[in-house]
Write a protein that holds these residues in place. Structure first.
Motif, PDB file in Angstrom:
ATOM      1  N   UNK A  27       2.047   3.371  -2.677  1.00 56.62           N
ATOM      2  CA  UNK A  27       2.357   4.713  -2.166  1.00 56.62           C
ATOM      3  C   UNK A  27       1.923   4.855  -0.693  1.00 56.62           C
ATOM      4  N   UNK A  28       2.607   5.721   0.048  1.00 55.37           N
ATOM      5  CA  UNK A  28       2.437   5.850   1.504  1.00 55.37           C
ATOM      6  C   UNK A  28       1.001   5.769   2.035  1.00 55.37           C
ATOM      7  N   UNK A  29       0.153   6.702   1.594  1.00 51.81           N
ATOM      8  CA  UNK A  29      -1.201   6.781   2.156  1.00 51.81           C
ATOM      9  C   UNK A  29      -2.001   5.512   1.918  1.00 51.81           C
ATOM     10  N   UNK A  30      -1.797   4.904   0.765  1.00 47.85           N
ATOM     11  CA  UNK A  30      -2.500   3.674   0.411  1.00 47.85           C
ATOM     12  C   UNK A  30      -1.920   2.498   1.194  1.00 47.85           C
ATOM     13  N   UNK A  31      -0.601   2.489   1.305  1.00 43.63           N
ATOM     14  CA  UNK A  31       0.060   1.401   2.015  1.00 43.63           C
ATOM     15  C   UNK A  31      -0.360   1.369   3.481  1.00 43.63           C
ATOM     16  N   UNK A  32      -0.326   2.529   4.124  1.00 46.28           N
ATOM     17  CA  UNK A  32      -0.626   2.505   5.555  1.00 46.28           C
ATOM     18  C   UNK A  32      -2.084   2.116   5.803  1.00 46.28           C
ATOM     19  N   UNK A  33      -2.970   2.538   4.907  1.00 43.00           N
ATOM     20  CA  UNK A  33      -4.380   2.163   5.058  1.00 43.00           C
ATOM     21  C   UNK A  33      -4.548   0.650   4.922  1.00 43.00           C
TER      22      UNK A  33
END
Ligand SMILES: [Zn+2]
Lengths: 88, 187
Positions: B126-132
């Motif tokens: 998911x977005x927030x996890x991926x970008x981190x």
């Protein structure tokens, strides 16, 4: 207290393991984790596994580079912007 | 020398060296090559136009990644992503280590998994996890830098990174099992 249950120590180390691997801990905290790992075989093995995993992720994901054509396009774009001022 | 030449020279000297980083992060955010290229172009153009807001000698990489992220959120995130997202809340197990500690305690099975498969797995986070995870593991940024770029507290970066790495690890393990690279532990 000198007889802290060992599990608490392990839990703390597990909680800080990635910070330890990523070099995000202060030298004092890192030394605490290091001391625990030296004394606790299960945590030491887990730390080895997780470090290998993080190094693997780095090795597998850093190979891509911006295509030359894209770089060229961007340089051309900058030239076109040229003397046009900051305001759009 | 005309002002625009100086501007371009400093931009080329300080911003362009980070083009590979911007490109790699854009690729993982957009999960599509041609959209990633558009995203990179747009980001570099915006950065160039607001170059006067950048303080020379500070963190150009973080500055560019912030612009990239805003550009992505404003224009691209709404668009449908091709990849199917994993439900990160379904990850209960702490680490794959417990599954492999008897057969492969050093995680040798990781080496059987190729780049493309790892990148594909990252794209399903998911977005927030991926970008981190991208900023940390693909680009090697410090937690504090990631916190600034993604506009969350350092504690959130820490917990997102933890969960993203664990979810990804589980996925890669399942893949390795499926491919027959490693035997699943009998329950
Ligand atoms: Zn321990």
């Amino acid at each position: 207290m000198t007889d802290e249950p060992r599990d608490t120590d392990c839990m703390e180390v597990l909680d800080r393991l990635y910070e330890y691997i990523d070099g995000e801990l202060t030298p004092e905290r890192a030394a605490e984790v290091r001391r625990h790992l030296d004394a606790c075989a299960p945590c030491f093995r887990l730390a080895g596994f997780e470090s290998a995993y993080v190094r693997f992720l780095e090795a597998r994901t850093r190979g891509q580079h911006a295509p030359a054509a894209l770089r060229k396009k961007i340089l051309e774009q900058l030239l076109l912007e040229g003397s046009s001022s900051e305001s759009p | 020398m005309p002002e625009s030449d100086t501007k371009r020279q400093t931009f080329e000297a300080e911003a362009l060296p980070h083009l590979d980083t911007v490109y790699r992060v854009a690729l993982r955010l957009a999960a599509d090559e041609s959209r990633a290229e558009d995203l990179v172009q747009e980001t570099m153009l915006r950065a160039y136009r607001s170059w006067h807001q950048y303080t020379r000698g500070t963190n150009a990489r973080a500055w560019l990644l912030t612009i990239l992220r805003h550009t992505f959120i404003n224009q691209y995130r709404k668009a449908k992503r091709a990849a199917v997202e994993v439900d990160i809340h379904q990850i209960e197990s702490y680490t794959v280590f417990h599954d492999v500690q008897e057969t492969d305690p050093e995680g040798a099975f990781f080496d059987t998994i190729v780049d493309d498969e790892v990148l594909r797995a990252i794209d399903t986070l998911p977005d927030g996890f991926r970008e981190t995870l991208i900023l940390s593991d693909v680009e090697g940024l410090a937690y504090a830098e990631i916190a600034t770029i993604t506009e969350v507290p350092v504690g959130t970066v820490k917990s997102r990174l933890f969960r993203a790495r664990q979810a990804l690890q589980r996925q890669l393990y399942d893949y390795a099992v499926e491919m027959g690279y490693i035997q699943r532990r009998e329950a």
